[in-house]
Design a protein around this motif. Structure first.
Motif, short mmCIF file in Angstrom:
data_model
loop_
_atom_site.label_atom_id
_atom_site.label_comp_id
_atom_site.label_asym_id
_atom_site.label_seq_id
_atom_site.Cartn_x
_atom_site.Cartn_y
_atom_site.Cartn_z
N PRO A 61 -7.68 7.16 6.82
CA PRO A 61 -8.05 8.53 6.27
C PRO A 61 -8.91 9.17 7.38
CG PRO A 61 -9.28 6.62 5.37
CD PRO A 61 -8.13 5.98 6.07
N VAL A 62 -8.74 10.45 7.36
CA VAL A 62 -9.72 11.25 7.84
C VAL A 62 -10.79 11.62 7.21
CG1 VAL A 62 -10.01 13.71 9.06
CG2 VAL A 62 -7.68 12.47 9.21
N PHE A 63 -12.14 11.33 7.71
CA PHE A 63 -13.25 11.15 7.09
C PHE A 63 -14.58 11.43 7.85
CE2 PHE A 63 -12.75 6.97 7.89
CZ PHE A 63 -14.05 6.40 8.34
N ARG B 176 -13.50 9.68 -10.62
CA ARG B 176 -13.40 8.28 -10.96
C ARG B 176 -12.62 7.32 -9.71
NH1 ARG B 176 -12.64 8.07 -17.42
NH2 ARG B 176 -13.00 5.81 -17.02
N ALA B 177 -13.17 7.53 -8.72
CA ALA B 177 -12.20 7.21 -7.35
C ALA B 177 -12.38 5.61 -7.31
CB ALA B 177 -12.49 7.88 -6.15
N PHE B 178 -13.53 5.12 -7.34
CA PHE B 178 -13.47 3.76 -7.10
C PHE B 178 -13.11 2.75 -8.29
CE2 PHE B 178 -15.65 -0.54 -6.58
CZ PHE B 178 -15.62 -0.53 -5.39
N GLU B 179 -13.50 3.49 -9.48
CA GLU B 179 -12.90 2.77 -11.00
C GLU B 179 -11.30 2.63 -10.91
OE1 GLU B 179 -12.79 3.31 -15.81
OE2 GLU B 179 -13.54 4.88 -14.43
N PHE C 119 -9.28 2.65 -8.31
CA PHE C 119 -9.07 1.72 -7.25
C PHE C 119 -8.94 0.32 -7.71
CE2 PHE C 119 -10.14 -1.39 -4.00
CZ PHE C 119 -9.17 -1.29 -3.07
N VAL C 120 -10.05 -0.08 -8.32
CA VAL C 120 -10.11 -1.32 -9.00
C VAL C 120 -9.16 -1.60 -9.94
CG1 VAL C 120 -11.65 -3.00 -10.32
CG2 VAL C 120 -12.72 -1.43 -8.44
N VAL C 121 -8.89 -0.60 -10.78
CA VAL C 121 -7.77 -1.01 -12.05
C VAL C 121 -6.50 -0.99 -11.32
CG1 VAL C 121 -7.00 0.03 -13.87
CG2 VAL C 121 -9.27 0.13 -13.81
N HIS C 122 -6.32 0.01 -10.64
CA HIS C 122 -4.80 -0.12 -10.00
C HIS C 122 -4.57 -1.20 -9.17
CE1 HIS C 122 -3.45 3.49 -11.97
NE2 HIS C 122 -4.58 4.06 -11.91
N MET C 123 -5.59 -1.74 -8.41
CA MET C 123 -5.35 -2.81 -7.53
C MET C 123 -5.28 -4.10 -8.36
SD MET C 123 -4.90 -2.25 -4.25
CE MET C 123 -4.83 -3.81 -4.07
N HIS C 124 -5.84 -4.08 -9.46
CA HIS C 124 -5.64 -5.42 -10.49
C HIS C 124 -4.40 -5.45 -10.86
CE1 HIS C 124 -7.66 -7.86 -13.69
NE2 HIS C 124 -6.37 -7.58 -14.15
N LEU D 19 -1.35 3.93 -5.30
CA LEU D 19 -1.86 4.98 -6.08
C LEU D 19 -3.49 4.37 -5.96
CD1 LEU D 19 -2.24 7.04 -8.01
CD2 LEU D 19 -1.83 5.35 -9.87
N ALA D 20 -3.76 3.23 -5.84
CA ALA D 20 -5.25 2.80 -5.85
C ALA D 20 -5.82 3.35 -4.57
CB ALA D 20 -5.31 1.28 -5.81
N ALA D 21 -5.04 3.25 -3.48
CA ALA D 21 -5.70 3.85 -1.84
C ALA D 21 -5.88 5.27 -2.20
CB ALA D 21 -4.46 3.42 -0.89
N ARG D 22 -4.81 6.06 -2.71
CA ARG D 22 -4.67 7.54 -3.10
C ARG D 22 -6.16 7.90 -3.75
NH1 ARG D 22 -3.68 11.26 -6.40
NH2 ARG D 22 -2.69 9.79 -7.86
N LEU D 23 -6.28 7.32 -4.90
CA LEU D 23 -7.48 7.64 -5.63
C LEU D 23 -8.86 7.51 -4.68
CD1 LEU D 23 -6.20 6.15 -9.04
CD2 LEU D 23 -6.47 8.57 -8.32
#
Length: 365
Positions: free
Chosen positions: A159-161, A32-35, A37-42, A20-24
């Motif tokens: 990811p494609v970016f 709030r993608a980066f936030e 990522f941080v919360v779910h990786m925690h 989920l962190a990577a998907r966000l």
């Protein structure tokens, strides 16, 4: 059918949080993608380390100071170690992995409910390398602890970016980095200044790559994205890479896998490190029996010496020998730290070390 291990639901929950962190992080529509990522990786790291402690019979509950025989409780449930305490237990010495996790623990406290909307893109631009290392370190710890079947490689994709593939894109990302709030820039500068150069420049703390478009015919057996380690390059290749400048990722094709020396240990070092953690005498003969029993490498004289269990052992083609990982040391210590475990593993009674006063060491039976 055997019952699943009691820690397995923790592993599944941990993997779900990491995915989920990577998907966000990779969702351009997520405000709030980066936030996220941080919360779910925690949470992913917290559940993973709780699973490790559960498997290893480490009590990670808090006990009351006024009544040491009673547990601290929150809403009727035992209070368990937070991530910072878990990290200090898992990595007692300061190293790049621990420093990376502790950076994101501190960053979470800074950004949560404070810089959620206006700084997301700036944070991603400034901390992308730290975030990538954060996820890769998680994957390495997950697989080292619970085996290759737990890998996220089948769930996550490159990811494609657009990003810094174009000059305007690079300029925009640089402007975003400069737009970080002063408090966050100060926090990052102060945190990094407290780390050694060795940690700051380690890929496990912050991953820095450059991307190179591979100008070769299509290989049906090759993956679209493959990595070559800088230390594995020739001097000419290193020189060419260093002239590419300071943008993006370096992705070059890796022709061989599993023949490296980085962070590997010779047998005598493994014996010394395992012996230092045990109350029993552990020598080279035990080491040989251990790798044979666990099948971490082929037997002497094998036609395919490279067929190792890469979590624990890698073959060095140049020197025609093997290097062993830290995970192998941890695995042996887990198996052999008690007399019962020693007997089950080797089928014999352990011989206790003797202390300076002639008494033998202690171990749980």
């Amino acid at each position: 059918m055997p019952r699943p291990k009691k820690f397995w639901p923790m592993i599944e929950a941990s993997r779900s949080e990491a995915c989920l962190a990577a998907r966000l992080y990779n969702d351009p529509a997520e405000a709030r993608a980066f936030e996220g990522f941080v919360v779910h990786m925690h949470l992913a790291y917290l559940y993973l380390l709780h699973a490790v402690f559960t498997r290893d019979d480490i009590d990670f509950r808090y006990w009351r100071r006024d009544l040491p025989k009673r547990l601290e409780k929150v809403d009727g449930e035992p209070k368990r170690w937070e991530l910072a305490r878990c990290v200090a237990e898992r990595w007692p010495q300061i190293d790049p992995v621990r420093s990376n996790i502790e950076f994101f623990i501190a960053l979470r406290n800074k950004i949560e409910h404070r810089y959620a909307s206006r700084s997301q893109l700036s944070l991603q631009a400034a901390l992308g390398g730290l975030a990538q290392a954060h996820l890769l370190n998680y994957e390495e710890e997950l697989v080292a602890q619970f085996g290759p079947q737990t890998t996220l490689a089948t769930s996550l994709r490159f990811p494609v970016f657009i990003g810094s593939f174009t000059d305007p894109g690079e300029s925009t990302l640089l402007r975003l980095r400069a737009a970080l709030p002063a408090q966050l820039r100060t926090f990052m500068a102060e945190y990094h200044s407290g780390l050694s150069e060795e940690i700051v420049n380690d890929r496990r703390y912050e991953l820095r790559l450059r991307l190179v478009n591979e100008l070769v015919p299509r290989d049906p057996d090759a993956l679209p994205v493959q990595f070559t380690r800088y230390d594995d390059m020739t001097e000419d290749q290193k020189s060419a890479v260093e002239t590419l400048g300071r943008k993006g990722l370096v992705v070059v094709r890796e022709q061989r896998r599993g023949v490296i020396n980085l962070e590997l240990m010779k047998p005598n070092v493994v014996v010394q490190e395992v012996a230092a953690e045990l109350p029993f005498i552990f020598h080279r003969g035990h080491f040989i029996k251990a790798w044979q029993k666990l099948e971490v490498r082929p037997p002497v004289g094998s036609e395919h010496p490279e067929r190792t269990d890469e979590r624990y052992c890698l073959y060095d083609e140049m020197h025609k020998d093997y290097g062993y990982t830290k995970a192998f040391v941890h695995k042996l210590v887990r198996h052999l730290k008690t007399a019962k475990g020693w007997r089950e593993f080797f089928g014999e009674e352990p011989r206790y070390k003797e202390s300076a006063d002639g008494t033998r060491g202690l171990a749980a039976v």
